[in-house]
Design a protein around this motif. Structure first.
Motif, PDB file in Angstrom:
ATOM      1  N   SER A 102      35.878  36.608  66.301  1.00  0.00           N
ATOM      2  CA  SER A 102      34.744  36.486  65.388  1.00  0.00           C
ATOM      3  C   SER A 102      34.134  35.083  65.375  1.00  0.00           C
ATOM      4  O   SER A 102      32.925  34.939  65.582  1.00  0.00           O
ATOM      5  N   PHE A 115      30.355  34.078  66.954  1.00  0.00           N
ATOM      6  CA  PHE A 115      29.398  33.450  66.045  1.00  0.00           C
ATOM      7  C   PHE A 115      28.951  32.088  66.572  1.00  0.00           C
ATOM      8  O   PHE A 115      27.765  31.754  66.557  1.00  0.00           O
ATOM      9  N   SER A 116      29.907  31.301  67.057  1.00  0.00           N
ATOM     10  CA  SER A 116      29.589  29.969  67.572  1.00  0.00           C
ATOM     11  C   SER A 116      28.773  30.050  68.855  1.00  0.00           C
ATOM     12  O   SER A 116      27.844  29.257  69.065  1.00  0.00           O
ATOM     13  N   THR A 173      19.997  36.913  65.020  1.00  0.00           N
ATOM     14  CA  THR A 173      20.982  37.574  64.165  1.00  0.00           C
ATOM     15  C   THR A 173      20.659  39.056  64.004  1.00  0.00           C
ATOM     16  O   THR A 173      21.557  39.913  64.035  1.00  0.00           O
ATOM     17  N   GLN A 216      24.377  37.441  57.269  1.00  0.00           N
ATOM     18  CA  GLN A 216      24.523  36.748  58.549  1.00  0.00           C
ATOM     19  C   GLN A 216      23.458  35.666  58.733  1.00  0.00           C
ATOM     20  O   GLN A 216      23.723  34.620  59.332  1.00  0.00           O
ATOM     21  N   GLN A 271      24.175  31.696  59.491  1.00  0.00           N
ATOM     22  CA  GLN A 271      23.656  30.957  60.638  1.00  0.00           C
ATOM     23  C   GLN A 271      22.850  29.741  60.197  1.00  0.00           C
ATOM     24  O   GLN A 271      22.960  28.664  60.787  1.00  0.00           O
ATOM     25  N   ARG A 328      30.885  25.652  63.013  1.00  0.00           N
ATOM     26  CA  ARG A 328      30.604  27.083  63.102  1.00  0.00           C
ATOM     27  C   ARG A 328      31.885  27.922  63.195  1.00  0.00           C
ATOM     28  O   ARG A 328      31.991  28.991  62.588  1.00  0.00           O
ATOM     29  N   SER A 379      32.826  30.402  60.167  1.00  0.00           N
ATOM     30  CA  SER A 379      32.870  31.817  60.540  1.00  0.00           C
ATOM     31  C   SER A 379      34.243  32.414  60.263  1.00  0.00           C
ATOM     32  O   SER A 379      34.361  33.581  59.882  1.00  0.00           O
TER      33      SER A 379
END
Length: 418
Positions: A136, A140-141, A156, A343, A347, A355, A359
């Motif tokens: 996860s 995300f990163s 996103t 989300q 971000q 991040r 996250s």
């Protein structure tokens, strides 16, 4: 400035970046494979035991390592090259998927006690939870390194849409393939999509590491994400709202029981029920790519979670398959709105060098609540029966929304600006 505005208003802006296109395929392929695998495992475990508590234990087996390693994983991800970390996670899923493929092979497992097979399934699900702790924050990163900052809301939306397409197709094909091919050979399709994700990550180049060494202790590095979320009240409120809503309002763990013992629709109906929320969510996400949420996003988030809770209550009391599908479908519509708002907040509010850790905190609040919610549903169903447990969860979700509205002015006044 005019060019930048046009780019932000272009619903396909993020899709014009080649590496982001491969990232979307990875998002789709992994969730497709994992959602399909989870459906197959749920079905196999219930067929082995006929005990709702065992279904809850599947979620618990994944929840424990995912939440236990979250802060550690976030710190590692922040210090590591993101593309390489995603690649290692995909390799880990290949390992666990192969193990489950072998465990669902009846001829191979002949003569092995049922409890031993069950224990090995739980062990591999536990390993999957370890991998998920790193997956996860890595995804995300990586997303934040593939498109410009002004395109984060658009990226996103598309990323979440790809996730939802996989979430639609995975359980649906899982139910159909179990009907046509059986449990064992359905697991082979899971491995094929994990291999597709591995191919796509190889098409993305390594990315720079934004981590800053500032003489922090290990404890400070591990807890920095927690401190950031605590200090950023909008993030904290959004995560907490979703966590409690999913914890008490999740009905996924009970779908096997509803499909078999209440609605009597078999594996095909089970696949349709698993897919219905994702279909509703995907439709919402696709529409939001063209018409983003701009005004009063905080209030819309609260209303969306409230609507989600109402749908769970309707699903719980329904004895009609069509009504149950409709309730699940609309629960997905409301969930799609809440996912995009949450989300996008994540971000836009998170610094590049944090991040992974932020996250990971989000995964503790949001992601792991799915598994803990499955366990809670399993225990509640064992104590109160499946119908009462689902209705109780929906009512708790409504209560959480009302409480958040009262105590969180920051959520009511939330604005989203790139």
């Amino acid at each position: 400035m005019e060019s930048a505005d046009l780019t932000r208003n272009d619903p396909y802006a993020a899709l014009r970046y080649r590496e982001f296109q491969f990232f979307l395929v990875i998002r789709f392929a992994l969730i497709f494979a994992l959602a399909m695998q989870f459906s197959i495992v749920e079905w196999k475990v219930y067929m082995l035991t006929r005990n709702p508590l065992n279904l809850g234990l599947i979620g618990l087996a994944e929840f424990v390592p995912a939440i236990g390693l979250a802060l550690f994983a976030g710190n590692i991800v922040d210090k590591t090259e993101k593309r390489g970390m995603v690649m290692k996670c995909i390799a880990g899923y290949l390992f666990t998927g192969t193990g489950l493929f072998l465990l669902t092979w009846d001829e191979l497992m002949a003569g092995i006690p049922k409890n031993s097979v069950l224990l090995m399934i739980y062990l591999l699900v536990f390993c999957g939870g370890i991998i998920r702790a790193f997956t996860s924050p890595s995804n995300f990163s990586l997303l934040g390194l593939l498109v410009p900052r002004q395109l984060y809301p658009n990226a996103t939306t598309w990323s979440t849409s790809a996730w939802q397409i996989g979430a639609i197709a995975g359980p649906a094909l899982g139910g159909l393939s179990m009907h046509w091919l059986g449990v064992h050979w359905s697991m082979l399709l899971v491995l094929a999509f994990v291999l597709l994700a591995l191919y796509c990550i190889l098409q993305i180049s390594p990315k720079p590491i934004h981590y800053k060494e500032i003489g922090e202790t290990v404890r400070q590095r591990l807890t920095k994400g927690l401190r950031f979320v605590w200090d950023t009240k909008v993030l904290l409120n959004a995560m907490a709202l979703d966590m409690f809503a999913v914890l008490f309002g999740g009905s996924v763990a009970m779908m096997t029981i509803y499909a078999n013992d209440i609605l009597h629709v078999g594996p095909v109906g089970f696949g349709m029920m698993r897919a219905a929320p994702a279909v509703g969510s995907f439709i919402t996400l696709f529409l939001l790519a063209y018409k983003p949420i701009v005004t009063k996003p905080g209030m819309k988030l609260l209303l969306a979670v409230f609507g989600f809770g109402l749908c769970i209550i309707i699903f719980g009391i329904s004895k009609n398959f069509v009504l149950s599908l409709a309730a699940l479908f609309f629960s997905g519509i409301f969930d799609g709105v809440s996912v995009i708002i949450r989300q996008t907040i994540l971000q836009l509010k998170t610094p590049d060098d944090m991040r992974g850790r932020v996250s990971s905190v989000s995964s503790i609040f949001v992601g792991s609540s799915n598994e803990l919610g499955s366990f809670e549903s399993g225990v509640a169903a064992k104590l109160m029966g499946p119908v009462v447990s689902v209705v109780f969860g929906g009512c708790m979700t409504l209560g959480i929304v009302i409480t958040t509205y009262i105590i969180s002015p920051a959520m009511r006044k939330l604005e989203l600006k790139p």
